[in-house]
Design an enzyme around this catalytic site. Structure first.
Site, PDB file in Angstrom:
ATOM      1  N   ARG A  73       0.874  -1.184   0.000  1.00  0.00           N
ATOM      2  CA  ARG A  73       0.000   0.000   0.000  1.00  0.00           C
ATOM      3  C   ARG A  73       0.899   1.217   0.000  1.00  0.00           C
ATOM      4  O   ARG A  73       1.707   1.411   0.907  1.00  0.00           O
ATOM      5  CB  ARG A  73      -0.900  -0.010   1.239  1.00  0.00           C
ATOM      6  CG  ARG A  73      -1.740   1.255   1.454  1.00  0.00           C
ATOM      7  CD  ARG A  73      -2.725   1.473   0.319  1.00  0.00           C
ATOM      8  NE  ARG A  73      -3.745   2.459   0.655  1.00  0.00           N
ATOM      9  CZ  ARG A  73      -3.619   3.771   0.498  1.00  0.00           C
ATOM     10  NH1 ARG A  73      -2.473   4.278   0.049  1.00  0.00           N
ATOM     11  NH2 ARG A  73      -4.636   4.568   0.783  1.00  0.00           N
ATOM     12  N   GLU A  76     -11.324   5.845  -5.629  1.00  0.00           N
ATOM     13  CA  GLU A  76     -11.813   4.482  -5.467  1.00  0.00           C
ATOM     14  C   GLU A  76     -12.459   3.973  -6.750  1.00  0.00           C
ATOM     15  O   GLU A  76     -13.251   4.672  -7.383  1.00  0.00           O
ATOM     16  CB  GLU A  76     -12.833   4.427  -4.327  1.00  0.00           C
ATOM     17  CG  GLU A  76     -12.247   4.672  -2.951  1.00  0.00           C
ATOM     18  CD  GLU A  76     -11.292   3.574  -2.526  1.00  0.00           C
ATOM     19  OE1 GLU A  76     -11.659   2.390  -2.652  1.00  0.00           O
ATOM     20  OE2 GLU A  76     -10.187   3.902  -2.076  1.00  0.00           O
ATOM     21  N   ARG A 109      -1.566  -5.571   4.192  1.00  0.00           N
ATOM     22  CA  ARG A 109      -0.681  -5.012   3.179  1.00  0.00           C
ATOM     23  C   ARG A 109       0.475  -4.302   3.885  1.00  0.00           C
ATOM     24  O   ARG A 109       0.309  -3.789   4.990  1.00  0.00           O
ATOM     25  CB  ARG A 109      -1.427  -4.013   2.285  1.00  0.00           C
ATOM     26  CG  ARG A 109      -2.605  -4.598   1.546  1.00  0.00           C
ATOM     27  CD  ARG A 109      -3.396  -3.527   0.814  1.00  0.00           C
ATOM     28  NE  ARG A 109      -3.909  -2.513   1.733  1.00  0.00           N
ATOM     29  CZ  ARG A 109      -4.743  -1.535   1.367  1.00  0.00           C
ATOM     30  NH1 ARG A 109      -5.141  -1.434   0.106  1.00  0.00           N
ATOM     31  NH2 ARG A 109      -5.168  -0.647   2.263  1.00  0.00           N
TER      32      ARG A 109
END
Length: 267
Positions: A134, A142, A182
């Site tokens: 990330r 998004e 992540r």
């Protein structure tokens, strides 16, 4: 007094024999112990190769464990690596505008990756062997998922990131694991001999905002730089900032809105 059956000369001849025998006994006893070693470091010299070999072996193990051991996934990253180590690897897939997977190649080409040791390419070969990353300090628009519509410029951000880093080597300065397992990291890639901060480049183009979470945000000491780049992109109306200001919705606002929507539907 002279013994009548002896002679004075014979007594005199025997007078020195006990002392002479004592001296011989002392000499023979010290000789039996062996002569002292003339080199006081002889024992150390004998053990030195063994000690040196052992220390070299331990150093090699430490080097491998800390710098050359391949990490197959986020769960295998040691806690002491965060904020202390960077990871080098090949980007194998891009999930959306601010995260991707990469195959860890410790040591890079110097230890054979890419010419002696092949980086897997197929999904089958890569399954369970990559680290999800990330990108720290940024939030991209998004995309559409779980029935939610995509934000403006979500597709553009994904396309740009894919073209910028897919199948390229990157270096990730890692900070922590997030709630989705992540690894949060500042990511650099070489482009035309220059090392580029991927997150910063996205902000400059208006393809991401600075991360707006109230807590847990990671910037790697680049927060002010990111905010200045965002202000400049906003002034120049780049990417996400090209529409009407009254209609702008940041990725954080979008996620907050839909989280509230989902919560109201479930209650």
């Amino acid at each position: 007094m002279v013994w009548p059956f002896g002679s004075q000369s014979s007594d005199k001849g025997n007078e020195g024999k006990p002392q002479e025998q004592t001296k011989r006994s002392a000499v023979s006893w010290t000789r039996s112990l062996g002569s002292p070693d003339p080199d006081p470091f002889a024992a150390a010299k004998e053990w030195a190769p063994t000690v040196l070999f052992s220390l070299t072996g331990l150093a090699a193990l430490q080097l491998y464990a800390n710098y050359l051991r391949r990490i197959p996934g986020a769960a295998y990253v040691r806690p002491n690596f965060f904020r202390n180590r960077s990871l080098f690897g090949r980007v194998t897939s891009v999930g959306d505008g601010d995260n991707f997977h990469f195959f860890h190649t410790p040591g890079g080409r110097a230890v054979g990756w890419g010419w002696l040791r092949k980086v897997p390419e197929s999904r089958k070969e890569l399954r369970g062997r990559t680290i999800p990353i990330r990108i720290a300090g940024v939030d991209a628009p998004e995309g559409a998922h779980f029935g939610k519509p995509a934000q403006p410029f979500a597709a553009e951000a994904l396309d740009w990131l894919t073209n910028y880093i897919l199948n390229r080597n990157v270096r990730a300065y890692i900070y922590k694991r997030d709630q989705y397992e992540r690894v949060v990291a500042t990511v650099y890639v070489r482009r035309f001999l220059f090392r580029k901060d991927v997150g910063l480049e996205m902000i400059k183009r208006g393809l991401a905002t600075t991360y707006e979470a109230k807590s847990g945000a990671e910037f790697g000491g680049m927060k002010e730089v990111y905010e200045k780049a965002q202000a400049k992109a906003k002034r120049k109306r780049k990417g996400m900032w090209s529409g009407k200001a009254s209609e702008f919705e940041s990725p954080r606002e979008y996620k907050t809105k839909w989280a509230a929507h989902d919560k109201s539907n479930s209650s």
